[in-house]
Design a protein around this motif. Structure first.
Motif, PDB file in Angstrom:
ATOM      1  N   GLY A  64      -2.284   7.024   7.865  1.00 12.14           N
ATOM      2  CA  GLY A  64      -3.302   6.536   6.721  1.00 12.14           C
ATOM      3  C   GLY A  64      -2.484   5.697   5.645  1.00 12.14           C
ATOM      4  N   VAL A  65      -2.761   4.689   5.280  1.00 18.01           N
ATOM      5  CA  VAL A  65      -2.235   3.985   4.015  1.00 18.01           C
ATOM      6  C   VAL A  65      -3.386   3.514   3.279  1.00 18.01           C
ATOM      7  CG1 VAL A  65      -0.104   3.007   5.232  1.00 18.01           C
ATOM      8  CG2 VAL A  65      -2.106   1.675   5.121  1.00 18.01           C
ATOM      9  N   GLY A  66      -3.210   3.128   1.889  1.00 17.68           N
ATOM     10  CA  GLY A  66      -4.414   2.528   1.154  1.00 17.68           C
ATOM     11  C   GLY A  66      -3.831   2.020   0.032  1.00 17.68           C
ATOM     12  N   PRO A  67      -4.455   1.326  -0.855  1.00 17.65           N
ATOM     13  CA  PRO A  67      -4.218   0.705  -2.167  1.00 17.65           C
ATOM     14  C   PRO A  67      -3.912   1.873  -3.041  1.00 17.65           C
ATOM     15  CG  PRO A  67      -6.103  -0.311  -1.276  1.00 17.65           C
ATOM     16  CD  PRO A  67      -5.904   0.657  -0.354  1.00 17.65           C
ATOM     17  N   ALA A  68      -2.928   1.548  -4.092  1.00 19.11           N
ATOM     18  CA  ALA A  68      -2.535   2.832  -5.030  1.00 19.11           C
ATOM     19  C   ALA A  68      -3.705   3.036  -5.960  1.00 19.11           C
ATOM     20  CB  ALA A  68      -1.336   2.442  -5.660  1.00 19.11           C
ATOM     21  N   ASP A  69      -4.560   2.095  -6.301  1.00 14.74           N
ATOM     22  CA  ASP A  69      -5.607   2.219  -7.155  1.00 14.74           C
ATOM     23  C   ASP A  69      -6.922   2.456  -6.489  1.00 14.74           C
ATOM     24  OD1 ASP A  69      -6.014  -0.283  -5.972  1.00 14.74           O
ATOM     25  OD2 ASP A  69      -6.396  -1.156  -8.098  1.00 14.74           O
ATOM     26  N   GLN A  70      -6.889   2.906  -5.380  1.00 12.50           N
ATOM     27  CA  GLN A  70      -8.060   3.369  -4.741  1.00 12.50           C
ATOM     28  C   GLN A  70      -7.909   4.539  -3.562  1.00 12.50           C
ATOM     29  OE1 GLN A  70      -9.442  -0.422  -2.618  1.00 12.50           O
ATOM     30  NE2 GLN A  70     -11.503   0.291  -3.224  1.00 12.50           N
ATOM     31  N   PRO A  71      -7.560   5.671  -4.445  1.00 15.11           N
ATOM     32  CA  PRO A  71      -7.022   6.761  -3.418  1.00 15.11           C
ATOM     33  C   PRO A  71      -8.028   7.445  -2.583  1.00 15.11           C
ATOM     34  CG  PRO A  71      -7.576   7.344  -5.830  1.00 15.11           C
ATOM     35  CD  PRO A  71      -7.690   5.886  -5.838  1.00 15.11           C
ATOM     36  N   GLU A  72      -9.621   7.066  -2.828  1.00 14.17           N
ATOM     37  CA  GLU A  72     -10.516   7.610  -2.022  1.00 14.17           C
ATOM     38  C   GLU A  72     -10.731   6.730  -0.744  1.00 14.17           C
ATOM     39  OE1 GLU A  72     -12.156   4.530  -4.453  1.00 14.17           O
ATOM     40  OE2 GLU A  72     -10.801   5.945  -4.690  1.00 14.17           O
ATOM     41  N   VAL A  73      -9.838   5.659  -0.460  1.00 10.17           N
ATOM     42  CA  VAL A  73      -9.787   4.918   0.774  1.00 10.17           C
ATOM     43  C   VAL A  73      -8.893   4.781   1.443  1.00 10.17           C
ATOM     44  CG1 VAL A  73     -10.506   2.549   1.685  1.00 10.17           C
ATOM     45  CG2 VAL A  73     -11.894   3.507  -0.337  1.00 10.17           C
ATOM     46  N   SER A  74      -8.885   5.033   2.830  1.00  9.50           N
ATOM     47  CA  SER A  74      -7.878   4.944   3.744  1.00  9.50           C
ATOM     48  C   SER A  74      -7.920   3.924   4.824  1.00  9.50           C
ATOM     49  CB  SER A  74      -7.281   6.081   4.104  1.00  9.50           C
ATOM     50  OG  SER A  74      -6.806   7.223   3.102  1.00  9.50           O
TER      51      SER A  74
ATOM     52  N   MET B 179       0.988  -0.941  -0.039  1.00 12.83           N
ATOM     53  CA  MET B 179       0.147  -0.023  -0.148  1.00 12.83           C
ATOM     54  C   MET B 179       0.971   1.377  -0.085  1.00 12.83           C
ATOM     55  SD  MET B 179      -3.138  -1.050   2.527  1.00 12.83           S
ATOM     56  CE  MET B 179      -4.132  -2.417   2.013  1.00 12.83           C
ATOM     57  N   GLU B 180       0.224   2.549  -0.289  1.00 14.63           N
ATOM     58  CA  GLU B 180       0.862   3.761  -0.174  1.00 14.63           C
ATOM     59  C   GLU B 180       0.580   4.449   1.128  1.00 14.63           C
ATOM     60  OE1 GLU B 180       0.260   5.394  -3.910  1.00 14.63           O
ATOM     61  OE2 GLU B 180      -1.751   6.190  -3.293  1.00 14.63           O
ATOM     62  N   VAL B 181       1.213   5.362   1.476  1.00 15.19           N
ATOM     63  CA  VAL B 181       0.987   6.238   2.475  1.00 15.19           C
ATOM     64  C   VAL B 181      -0.057   7.433   2.042  1.00 15.19           C
ATOM     65  CG1 VAL B 181       1.866   8.012   4.141  1.00 15.19           C
ATOM     66  CG2 VAL B 181       3.129   6.085   3.507  1.00 15.19           C
ATOM     67  N   ARG B 182      -1.169   7.620   2.782  1.00 16.93           N
ATOM     68  CA  ARG B 182      -1.932   8.487   2.306  1.00 16.93           C
ATOM     69  C   ARG B 182      -1.867   9.971   3.046  1.00 16.93           C
ATOM     70  NH1 ARG B 182      -3.533   5.698  -1.289  1.00 16.93           N
ATOM     71  NH2 ARG B 182      -5.322   4.606  -1.426  1.00 16.93           N
ATOM     72  N   PHE B 183      -1.392   9.846   4.505  1.00 15.73           N
ATOM     73  CA  PHE B 183      -1.200  10.835   5.285  1.00 15.73           C
ATOM     74  C   PHE B 183      -0.340  10.273   6.530  1.00 15.73           C
ATOM     75  CE2 PHE B 183      -5.563   9.478   5.817  1.00 15.73           C
ATOM     76  CZ  PHE B 183      -5.659   8.917   6.730  1.00 15.73           C
ATOM     77  N   ASP B 184       0.446  11.522   6.868  1.00 13.30           N
ATOM     78  CA  ASP B 184       1.216  11.037   8.074  1.00 13.30           C
ATOM     79  C   ASP B 184       1.519  12.411   8.785  1.00 13.30           C
ATOM     80  OD1 ASP B 184       2.904  10.251  10.231  1.00 13.30           O
ATOM     81  OD2 ASP B 184       4.334   9.104   8.606  1.00 13.30           O
ATOM     82  N   VAL B 185       0.471  12.716   9.758  1.00 15.78           N
ATOM     83  CA  VAL B 185       0.568  13.977  10.301  1.00 15.78           C
ATOM     84  C   VAL B 185       0.929  13.915  11.850  1.00 15.78           C
ATOM     85  CG1 VAL B 185      -0.453  16.334  10.737  1.00 15.78           C
ATOM     86  CG2 VAL B 185      -0.749  15.025   8.669  1.00 15.78           C
ATOM     87  N   THR B 186       1.710  14.388  12.470  1.00 14.15           N
ATOM     88  CA  THR B 186       2.168  14.330  13.983  1.00 14.15           C
ATOM     89  C   THR B 186       1.785  15.804  14.384  1.00 14.15           C
ATOM     90  OG1 THR B 186       3.690  12.662  13.691  1.00 14.15           O
ATOM     91  CG2 THR B 186       3.860  13.928  15.768  1.00 14.15           C
ATOM     92  N   LEU B 187       0.856  15.566  15.346  1.00 13.34           N
ATOM     93  CA  LEU B 187       0.735  16.859  16.330  1.00 13.34           C
ATOM     94  C   LEU B 187       1.161  16.468  17.605  1.00 13.34           C
ATOM     95  CD1 LEU B 187      -3.172  16.614  15.368  1.00 13.34           C
ATOM     96  CD2 LEU B 187      -1.513  18.134  14.260  1.00 13.34           C
TER      97      LEU B 187
END
Length: 136
Positions: A44-54, A27-35
């Protein structure tokens, strides 16, 4: 219309989970934000061909979100594979089984014929149950 955007898995170690889902599952990284001011990491991660799902890889929180006893219970349920399941679909379960196995994914169930298709299962490093299914 209502759509699924994110689902969440509790994980014991976010870095270990990130490596597993990207390096081994592909899978690919969708977001990685540290507060840091909140002690919170939104990962978040998700399949490369489903960018709308994490899949959000959420660390089990401590107080004030969870008391220590509850956090321990969640960690125990995750480790046993009883905190939820992610269902992944594929066009070729046996081929993906071989590829993921070669990358180091340890399957708990090899591909097997079922009435609905070919199904297999593995667990992530935290213990979460993942099903990989080729539907008929």
């Amino acid at each position: 219309m209502i759509r699924i955007a994110n689902v969440q898995l509790w994980v014991h170690d976010q870095d270990e989970a990130l490596d597993f889902y990207t390096t081994k599952v592909g899978m690919e990284v969708r977001f990685d934000v540290t507060l840091p001011e909140m002690g919170f990491r939104w990962l978040g991660v998700g399949p490369a061909d489903q960018p709308e799902v994490s899949i959000v890889l959420m660390a089990v929180p401590g107080p004030p979100v969870m008391d220590p006893a509850t956090a321990d219970q969640v960690r125990d349920l995750v480790a046993k594979g009883f905190a939820g399941t992610v269902f992944l679909s594929t066009d070729d379960c046996r081929a993906d089984f071989k590829e993921l196995s070669a990358r180091g994914v340890e399957f708990t169930e090899e591909p097997d014929e079922r009435p609905y298709g070919i199904d297999s299962a593995f667990r992530d490093p935290s213990g979460n149950s993942i099903r990989l299914t080729e539907m008929r």
